[in-house]
Design an enzyme around this catalytic site. Sequence first.
Site, PDB file in Angstrom:
ATOM      1  N   HIS A 171       1.301   4.831  -2.610  1.00  0.00           N
ATOM      2  CA  HIS A 171       0.979   5.728  -3.108  1.00  0.00           C
ATOM      3  C   HIS A 171       2.054   5.902  -3.915  1.00  0.00           C
ATOM      4  CE1 HIS A 171      -3.222   5.255  -2.624  1.00  0.00           C
ATOM      5  NE2 HIS A 171      -2.744   5.365  -1.294  1.00  0.00           N
ATOM      6  N   ASP A 190       1.009   3.608   2.590  1.00  0.00           N
ATOM      7  CA  ASP A 190       0.962   4.541   1.814  1.00  0.00           C
ATOM      8  C   ASP A 190       1.253   6.461   1.427  1.00  0.00           C
ATOM      9  OD1 ASP A 190      -1.209   5.743   1.348  1.00  0.00           O
ATOM     10  OD2 ASP A 190      -2.287   5.841   3.178  1.00  0.00           O
ATOM     11  N   ASP A 191       1.672   7.159   2.115  1.00  0.00           N
ATOM     12  CA  ASP A 191       2.252   8.194   1.524  1.00  0.00           C
ATOM     13  C   ASP A 191       3.281   8.707   2.597  1.00  0.00           C
ATOM     14  OD1 ASP A 191       0.009   8.499  -0.705  1.00  0.00           O
ATOM     15  OD2 ASP A 191      -1.210   8.603   1.346  1.00  0.00           O
ATOM     16  N   GLU A 239     -11.457   2.862   5.829  1.00  0.00           N
ATOM     17  CA  GLU A 239     -10.218   4.404   6.105  1.00  0.00           C
ATOM     18  C   GLU A 239     -10.668   5.497   6.503  1.00  0.00           C
ATOM     19  OE1 GLU A 239      -8.345   6.839   3.086  1.00  0.00           O
ATOM     20  OE2 GLU A 239      -6.681   6.929   4.756  1.00  0.00           O
ATOM     21  N   HIS A 269      -9.317   1.219  -1.483  1.00  0.00           N
ATOM     22  CA  HIS A 269      -9.364   1.720  -0.678  1.00  0.00           C
ATOM     23  C   HIS A 269     -11.108   1.578  -0.054  1.00  0.00           C
ATOM     24  CE1 HIS A 269      -5.584   2.907  -1.559  1.00  0.00           C
ATOM     25  NE2 HIS A 269      -5.595   3.823  -0.370  1.00  0.00           N
ATOM     26  N   HIS A 276       0.569  -1.570   0.279  1.00  0.00           N
ATOM     27  CA  HIS A 276      -0.288  -0.071  -0.091  1.00  0.00           C
ATOM     28  C   HIS A 276       1.174   1.035  -0.003  1.00  0.00           C
ATOM     29  CE1 HIS A 276      -3.801   2.315   1.154  1.00  0.00           C
ATOM     30  NE2 HIS A 276      -3.136   3.066   0.909  1.00  0.00           N
TER      31      HIS A 276
HETATM   32  N1  HPA Z   1      -6.334   7.909   0.854  1.00  0.00           N
HETATM   33  C1  HPA Z   1      -6.936   7.344  -0.296  1.00  0.00           C
HETATM   34  N2  HPA Z   1      -7.203   8.316  -1.303  1.00  0.00           N
HETATM   35  C2  HPA Z   1      -5.265   7.996  -1.081  1.00  0.00           C
HETATM   36  C3  HPA Z   1      -4.885   7.820   0.715  1.00  0.00           C
HETATM   37  C4  HPA Z   1      -4.998   7.257   0.992  1.00  0.00           C
HETATM   38  O1  HPA Z   1      -4.706   6.842   2.263  1.00  0.00           O
HETATM   39  N3  HPA Z   1      -3.401   8.125  -0.675  1.00  0.00           N
HETATM   40  C5  HPA Z   1      -2.989   8.384  -1.798  1.00  0.00           C
HETATM   41  N4  HPA Z   1      -4.312   8.619  -1.979  1.00  0.00           N
HETATM   42 ZN    ZN Z   2      -3.913   4.670   0.355  1.00  0.00          ZN
END
Ligand code: HPA
Ligand code: ZN
Length: 337
Positions: free
Chosen positions: A22, A281-282, A203, A200, A20
């Site tokens: 991006h 994630d990011d 969350e 996703h 996971h």
């Molecule tokens: N959630 C939804 N969209 C996203 C995320 C996330 O954690 N990171 C990058 N785009």
């Molecule tokens: Zn994500």
Amino acid sequence: MALTPEIETLIRRLPKVELHLHIEGTLEPEMVFAKAARHAVTLPYPSVEALRAAYAFGDLQSFLDIYYAGCDVLRDEDDFHDLCWAYLERAHADGVVHVEIFFDPQTHTARGVPYATVHRGLRRALADGQQKLGISSAMILCFLRHLSEEDAFATLEQAGPFVGELAGVGLDSGERGNPPRKFERVFAAARALGLKPVAHAGEEGPAAYIREALDLLQVVRVDHGVRCDEDPALVAELAARRMPLTVCPLSNTKLRVYQRMEDHNLARLLAAGVCVTVNSDDPAYFGGYIADNYRAVAAALPLGAAELVQLARNAVEASWLPAARKDELVAQIAAVA
Ligand code: HPA
Ligand code: ZN
């Protein structure tokens, strides 16, 4: 709680699989400034430090606004290559041996950057990653859920000549008000092309979105998925099916899904038999790459060496690697355990 030297060593040495991630979320402020200079773009921030200071988010949407704005400096094939290569070097330093990356073509095609430019730049970096760093990889095309079904179909069509190089499709961006069912038909089309579906869900959205992702999109992994615990029957089903959750602990605390890491349900889900994995994630935005995510949960939650090893094994199990490579990685994990 501070980590013991033994746990710190274990986390450093564990072979890691990241599921996971991006790639646009690995855009560090230093690269934003370098790329802005290259393209003569004026940024609304005076310095790297000022931009980094703006990375303070209250929720998913406030993060997404900055994340999409940062992408404006990514314009040509070399930019996408350099972004991905920088990630791979950092991942290598963290012990990543395999990564399945998300990318958001619509963020770029909407600005006039052709799909092929994005794909070719990422592909070249990933090939370098295999050759120079020994990191294997896969690409997952994500649809932006705040955009229309029609836009998602157009994106799948633009990817047509490259579909053989994609492993799967995903669904990201703002969850609230954009349920998985909005993309049922485009996911069916993607599956018919041989692409593995992930999304996703759970969350910021409710457990019902996880149920929809499973039933309507037929996902083979759930990205985040942490709100499954609002529905005990769903947790039991996820565990029984060994349906992987790609959990991103530092993301969850930065975006206030949990106020404190001590509140995170990762250890409870793991103990319930859910195939939980740890991911970043990011990482440029959330304060840490994958090893930092392992450290953060090890410091805050009741997870010992056996549980950390299980998390690393789960990621191998949840990956789309061939069985023989999975066996090899499981053996490598056992060797450092
Ligand atoms: N959630 C939804 N969209 C996203 C995320 C996330 O954690 N990171 C990058 N785009
Ligand atoms: Zn994500």
